[in-house]
Write a protein that holds these residues in place. Structure first.
Motif, PDB file in Angstrom:
ATOM      1  N   VAL A  13       0.838  -1.198   0.000  1.00  0.00           N
ATOM      2  CA  VAL A  13       0.000   0.000   0.000  1.00  0.00           C
ATOM      3  C   VAL A  13       0.877   1.254   0.000  1.00  0.00           C
ATOM      4  N   PHE A  14       1.930   1.237   0.803  1.00  0.00           N
ATOM      5  CA  PHE A  14       2.868   2.349   0.874  1.00  0.00           C
ATOM      6  C   PHE A  14       3.440   2.648  -0.516  1.00  0.00           C
ATOM      7  N   ALA A  15       3.915   1.613  -1.183  1.00  0.00           N
ATOM      8  CA  ALA A  15       4.496   1.793  -2.513  1.00  0.00           C
ATOM      9  C   ALA A  15       3.457   2.256  -3.516  1.00  0.00           C
ATOM     10  N   ASP A  19       3.435   5.657  -5.763  1.00  0.00           N
ATOM     11  CA  ASP A  19       3.378   5.588  -7.223  1.00  0.00           C
ATOM     12  C   ASP A  19       2.166   6.326  -7.781  1.00  0.00           C
ATOM     13  N   SER A  20       1.032   6.240  -7.080  1.00  0.00           N
ATOM     14  CA  SER A  20      -0.209   6.830  -7.578  1.00  0.00           C
ATOM     15  C   SER A  20      -0.298   8.329  -7.313  1.00  0.00           C
ATOM     16  N   GLY A  21       0.358   8.788  -6.251  1.00  0.00           N
ATOM     17  CA  GLY A  21       0.338  10.214  -5.949  1.00  0.00           C
ATOM     18  C   GLY A  21      -0.773  10.660  -5.043  1.00  0.00           C
ATOM     19  N   SER A  22      -1.676   9.766  -4.696  1.00  0.00           N
ATOM     20  CA  SER A  22      -2.759  10.130  -3.768  1.00  0.00           C
ATOM     21  C   SER A  22      -3.352   8.869  -3.164  1.00  0.00           C
ATOM     22  N   PHE A  23      -4.048   9.044  -2.044  1.00  0.00           N
ATOM     23  CA  PHE A  23      -4.700   7.906  -1.392  1.00  0.00           C
ATOM     24  C   PHE A  23      -5.868   7.410  -2.229  1.00  0.00           C
ATOM     25  N   LEU A  24      -6.578   8.355  -2.869  1.00  0.00           N
ATOM     26  CA  LEU A  24      -7.727   7.968  -3.685  1.00  0.00           C
ATOM     27  C   LEU A  24      -7.295   7.152  -4.898  1.00  0.00           C
ATOM     28  N   ALA A  25      -6.240   7.615  -5.584  1.00  0.00           N
ATOM     29  CA  ALA A  25      -5.763   6.885  -6.763  1.00  0.00           C
ATOM     30  C   ALA A  25      -5.213   5.518  -6.374  1.00  0.00           C
ATOM     31  N   ALA A  26      -4.552   5.448  -5.224  1.00  0.00           N
ATOM     32  CA  ALA A  26      -4.038   4.167  -4.758  1.00  0.00           C
ATOM     33  C   ALA A  26      -5.178   3.218  -4.426  1.00  0.00           C
ATOM     34  N   ALA A  27      -6.228   3.756  -3.819  1.00  0.00           N
ATOM     35  CA  ALA A  27      -7.386   2.926  -3.473  1.00  0.00           C
ATOM     36  C   ALA A  27      -8.020   2.335  -4.732  1.00  0.00           C
ATOM     37  N   LYS A  28      -8.113   3.145  -5.786  1.00  0.00           N
ATOM     38  CA  LYS A  28      -8.682   2.651  -7.041  1.00  0.00           C
ATOM     39  C   LYS A  28      -7.788   1.571  -7.645  1.00  0.00           C
ATOM     40  N   ALA A  29      -6.475   1.794  -7.602  1.00  0.00           N
ATOM     41  CA  ALA A  29      -5.550   0.812  -8.160  1.00  0.00           C
ATOM     42  C   ALA A  29      -5.600  -0.500  -7.395  1.00  0.00           C
ATOM     43  N   LEU A  30      -5.766  -0.407  -6.079  1.00  0.00           N
ATOM     44  CA  LEU A  30      -5.804  -1.601  -5.229  1.00  0.00           C
ATOM     45  C   LEU A  30      -7.212  -2.174  -5.082  1.00  0.00           C
ATOM     46  N   LYS A  31      -8.200  -1.453  -5.624  1.00  0.00           N
ATOM     47  CA  LYS A  31      -9.608  -1.852  -5.525  1.00  0.00           C
ATOM     48  C   LYS A  31     -10.037  -1.989  -4.071  1.00  0.00           C
ATOM     49  N   ARG A  32      -9.698  -0.955  -3.304  1.00  0.00           N
ATOM     50  CA  ARG A  32     -10.077  -0.906  -1.897  1.00  0.00           C
ATOM     51  C   ARG A  32     -10.726   0.437  -1.589  1.00  0.00           C
ATOM     52  N   SER A  38      -5.901   4.661   3.771  1.00  0.00           N
ATOM     53  CA  SER A  38      -5.448   5.648   4.755  1.00  0.00           C
ATOM     54  C   SER A  38      -5.108   4.974   6.081  1.00  0.00           C
ATOM     55  N   TYR A  39      -5.929   4.002   6.463  1.00  0.00           N
ATOM     56  CA  TYR A  39      -5.692   3.302   7.733  1.00  0.00           C
ATOM     57  C   TYR A  39      -4.387   2.497   7.659  1.00  0.00           C
ATOM     58  N   ALA A  40      -4.139   1.842   6.521  1.00  0.00           N
ATOM     59  CA  ALA A  40      -2.912   1.043   6.371  1.00  0.00           C
ATOM     60  C   ALA A  40      -1.675   1.932   6.490  1.00  0.00           C
ATOM     61  N   ILE A  41      -1.719   3.123   5.894  1.00  0.00           N
ATOM     62  CA  ILE A  41      -0.573   4.030   5.966  1.00  0.00           C
ATOM     63  C   ILE A  41      -0.411   4.585   7.376  1.00  0.00           C
ATOM     64  N   SER A  42      -1.513   4.964   7.998  1.00  0.00           N
ATOM     65  CA  SER A  42      -1.440   5.504   9.366  1.00  0.00           C
ATOM     66  C   SER A  42      -0.885   4.467  10.336  1.00  0.00           C
ATOM     67  N   PHE A  53       4.324  10.431   4.878  1.00  0.00           N
ATOM     68  CA  PHE A  53       3.767  11.400   3.944  1.00  0.00           C
ATOM     69  C   PHE A  53       3.466  12.711   4.665  1.00  0.00           C
ATOM     70  N   ASP A  54       3.667  13.808   3.953  1.00  0.00           N
ATOM     71  CA  ASP A  54       3.251  15.135   4.418  1.00  0.00           C
ATOM     72  C   ASP A  54       1.878  15.399   3.809  1.00  0.00           C
ATOM     73  N   ARG A  55       0.862  15.515   4.663  1.00  0.00           N
ATOM     74  CA  ARG A  55      -0.517  15.664   4.200  1.00  0.00           C
ATOM     75  C   ARG A  55      -1.003  17.111   4.248  1.00  0.00           C
ATOM     76  N   SER A  56      -0.100  18.056   4.356  1.00  0.00           N
ATOM     77  CA  SER A  56      -0.498  19.455   4.513  1.00  0.00           C
ATOM     78  C   SER A  56      -0.976  20.082   3.208  1.00  0.00           C
ATOM     79  N   SER A  57      -0.617  19.497   2.075  1.00  0.00           N
ATOM     80  CA  SER A  57      -1.046  20.033   0.781  1.00  0.00           C
ATOM     81  C   SER A  57      -2.148  19.155   0.198  1.00  0.00           C
ATOM     82  N   TYR A  58      -2.603  19.531  -1.003  1.00  0.00           N
ATOM     83  CA  TYR A  58      -3.708  18.814  -1.634  1.00  0.00           C
ATOM     84  C   TYR A  58      -3.357  17.349  -1.858  1.00  0.00           C
ATOM     85  N   ARG A  59      -2.146  17.111  -2.333  1.00  0.00           N
ATOM     86  CA  ARG A  59      -1.706  15.736  -2.560  1.00  0.00           C
ATOM     87  C   ARG A  59      -0.628  15.371  -1.531  1.00  0.00           C
ATOM     88  N   PRO A  60      -0.672  14.167  -1.009  1.00  0.00           N
ATOM     89  CA  PRO A  60       0.350  13.761  -0.031  1.00  0.00           C
ATOM     90  C   PRO A  60       1.730  13.699  -0.675  1.00  0.00           C
TER      91      PRO A  60
END
Length: 303
Positions: A13-15, A19-32, A38-42, A53-60
């Motif tokens: 999930v971290f990788a 690679d995807s640039g966002s949690f949403l794009a990663a979720a779509k790629a992983l079908k989750r 977000s929980y897996a990364i936290s 990840f630095d979450r202060s901007s629009y994209r992590p």
């Protein structure tokens, strides 16, 4: 830090987030669900004790630590993937390692080409090469250390080995241009050769103990390494027979010159090369590839 509880899934999930640039794009790629990503990364950050990840901007954005640890995570994932691939291949009868015993006269250019093709066909199989001379090649095959061997300097193949005929290697007599034999034109008589040091390949195998092949001088220096013999020839320390593909550049540049001996034809002696293997050796996909590839050779290109 509780690194013992890290999971491969967290690293994947971290990788994927990186690679995807966002949690949403990663979720779509992983079908989750995005919340699961977000929980897996936290959880991973909590176990490591630092933010990835630095979450202060629009994209992590990866933190400095995240950039460094991502390399480690990818390395772990690559090793696990390789382990799974090798285990699956072995379960289907593929070897994990293949050991080849090759005669010192086997052309390096042909070996490199074969290894390049083999690596593409079997990227997960480890290759172990043993470069030997005379009886040592056959001995490695007979004792089971090598799965197959390529004989060249041993003129007699043990009868209990299966064999495949390969192209021949041309042997030529050579000497330094400063050597006394280089001053003799035409074929050199045997009694003249006997008075000069001949550089001879030797080995310590029981198959060829106390045996000589193409030795014409009682003044012989013996060595098991072809590179050493080559260097001594160029230094003018003696004369000897060498594969033409090994000394082609030396002959073209004049560092070595051809000599004609009573024991060899003018164009050189054709040395038969043979692939040998034990009849009781179980042939897996990797070994079968080598047997087929060697059997299809029609010539050895010059080095």
């Amino acid at each position: 830090m509780n690194i013992e509880r890290l999971s491969l899934d967290q690293l994947r999930v971290f990788a994927q987030v990186a690679d995807s640039g966002s949690f949403l794009a990663a979720a779509k790629a992983l079908k989750r669900a995005q919340s699961a990503v977000s929980y897996a990364i936290s959880t991973l950050e909590s176990q490591l004790g630092l933010p990835l990840f630095d979450r202060s901007s629009y994209r992590p954005q990866l933190t400095a630590a995240g950039i460094e640890l991502l390399r480690d995570a990818r390395q772990v994932l690559d090793q696990v993937d390789a382990l799974q691939a090798r285990a699956a291949a072995y379960a289907h009868g593929q070897e994990l390692e293949i050991t080849l015993a090759l005669d010192v006269f086997f052309p390096t250019s042909a070996l490199v080409a074969l290894l390049a093709d083999f690596q593409l066909a079997f990227p997960g199989v480890t290759v172990r090469l043993e470069i030997e001379a005379l009886g040592s090649v056959a001995e490695r095959v007979l004792d089971g250390v090598a799965m197959l061997g390529v004989l060249g300097t041993l003129p007699i193949v043990p009868p209990n080995l299966l064999r495949i005929s390969l192209p021949t290697v041309l042997l030529v007599g050579v000497v330094s241009p400063a050597h006394a034999l280089a001053q003799i034109s035409g074929r050199i008589p045997g009694h003249v050769l006997e008075q000069q040091v001949q550089l001879v390949l030797s080995d310590r195998s029981a198959l060829t103990a106390n045996q000589d092949f193409s030795v014409h001088s009682s003044l012989s220096w013996r060595m098991s390494d072809l590179g050493t013999k080559h260097a001594l020839l160029r230094a003018g320390m003696g004369w000897g027979y060498m594969p033409r593909h090994v000394v082609a550049d030396d002959l073209a540049s004049g560092r070595l010159v051809r000599i004609l001996t009573a024991g060899h034809p003018p164009e050189g002696a054709a040395l038969p090369m043979q692939c040998v293997y034990r009849p009781d050796r179980e042939v897996g996909p990797a070994l079968a590839w080598w047997l087929d590839a060697l059997a299809q050779l029609t010539s050895f290109d010059p080095a």
